[in-house]
Structures are given as structure tokens and as C-alpha cells.
Design an enzyme around this catalytic site. Structure first.
Site: not given
Length: 222
Positions: A18, A20, A113-114, A145, A170
């Protein structure tokens, strides 16, 4: 395995990372953007912040404003992505991230990543981090996600079975996505421990990756 930072070693063939909260600390920007959004919509900022980490923006909006049309969420999300991409104030690397990524050069790993391509490119650059060659971004998937699609796509692009991948995450949404993909999860940072990762570390200074002669990776935790 219980969630702990005690020394342990995981074995994998690929790592899925991931961005962020895991590689990049962008919390300051995320707080600014989303608290402004919450105020505009008459929502409690603290409650909003419990939802937004790890998800694509429109998916967070769908949770927070369940009766609002999808088209409005998508349009709002596009505006917010532009705001976030223009705001790099306070974006820094998670401790240990530069060394961690450098240790992965030439080893199977991917960013999942989103964020979209412009935002992920800008944030990684602002944090002084290298972009992995394989990247699964918001444009790459149909579902955000906590759906496992992104992690499954990352594994497929690397040619590695999901069970042989370890996810670094996270957020609750991200950890749930990794779990749903059938992968083990290393939780990174203060948010992670409450969401059931296999192990949790304070930051990436507590992680060392060692390639082995049999093609596997030893992930030393602690």
C-alpha cells in the site's frame, strides 16, 4: 500468528505494498481535504476520518452518504483527487521507507494503492520514494479496497500465487482486502493493530527483506 512486533520471519515470493500510511505519510493532507468535505456535507469530521483511510474516495462517500447517487460521488471524488494532487504540504516518507524500497530493487514487489496515477506519482515523488515498476492504482480496478481485486491483480501481474504474497498495509480497509485475497498482512503504523494483521510494526525501520537462494524472500520483522 498474533499481531505483534516481536521478532519473527515470514516467507514470501512477492510483496504487495500500500502507499498512504504504509510508504508515505499523507495524513496531514487527507485530514485537510476530508474534514473540509465533511463540513460541506454537515458530517462529523472525526466520524468521517474513521471511514476514509484505505478506500477510494467515492467508496468512502458511498459509506458516508448511502443515499447519494453514484454519479455525484464519482464527480466529487474527481474534484477531491485534483485537490489532493495539488496539495503536497506535509507529505513525507514513513520512517524506513526509502531503505525498504531500495532493498526491493530486482525483487518481486508491486504498489497497490487506492490513489490514481497522478496522485500516487506526486505523493511518492514528494516523499522522495521510488515508484515500483509494477503498480495497481485506482484506474486498474473496478472495486475499491476492502475488495481484494487490487491485491489479486498485483499478484497476477507478478505471476505469484496469492498465498505466496505478503501485503503491507496500514488501514482497516486495506488489511481486510489483503485478508480477503488470501494473503498474509504486515500492519504498519498506529492504525493497523486494531484490524487483525498477522504482525504489526511501528514503521518500516522494523522490517528487513532478504532474498534467498530458492527464490523466496525472508521478511524479518522486529
Amino acid at each position: 500468528m498474533t499481531a505483534t512486533a516481536a521478532p519473527t520471519v515470514l516467507t514470501a515470493r512477492a510483496l504487495l505494498l500500500d502507499m498512504d500510511g504504509t510508504l508515505v505519510n499523507s495524513d496531514a493532507v487527507v485530514e485537510r481535504i476530508w474534514r473540509r468535505w465533511a463540513e460541506r456535507h454537515g458530517l462529523d469530521g472525526d466520524e468521517v476520518m474513521k471511514v476514509v483511510h484505505g478506500r477510494q474516495g467515492h467508496a468512502s462517500m458511498a459509506v458516508l452518504l448511502p443515499d447519494r447517487p453514484v454519479e455525484q460521488n464519482l464527480a466529487d471524488n474527481a474534484r477531491m483527487l485534483a485537490e489532493e494532487t495539488a496539495d503536497m504540504d506535509g507529505v513525507v516518507a514513513i520512517p524506513g521507507a526509502p531503505e525498504f524500497l531500495a532493498s526491493l530493487r530486482g525483487l518481486p514487489h508491486a504498489l497497490v494503492t487506492s490513489a490514481d496515477v497522478p496522485l500516487s506519482t506526486a505523493r511518492m515523488a514528494a516523499a522522495g520514494l521510488e515508484l515500483p515498476d509494477v503498480r495497481v492504482t485506482a484506474e486498474s480496478v473496478g472495486t475499491s479496497k476492502p475488495d481484494p481485486e487490487g491485491f489479486l491483480k498485483g499478484a497476477a501481474e507478478l505471476g505469484v500465487a496469492p498465498a505466496e504474497c505478503v501485503v503491507f498495509e496500514d488501514s482497516g480497509a486495506g488489511i481486510a482486502a489483503g485478508r480477503a485475497a488470501g494473503m498474509r498482512v504486515v500492519g504498519v503504523g498506529p492504525r493497523a493493530g486494531a484490524h487483525g494483521p498477522d504482525v504489526v510494526v511501528r514503521d518500516l525501520t522494523q522490517v528487513r527483506v532478504e532474498p534467498r537462494n530458492d527464490g523466496t524472500l525472508g521478511i524479518h520483522i522486529g
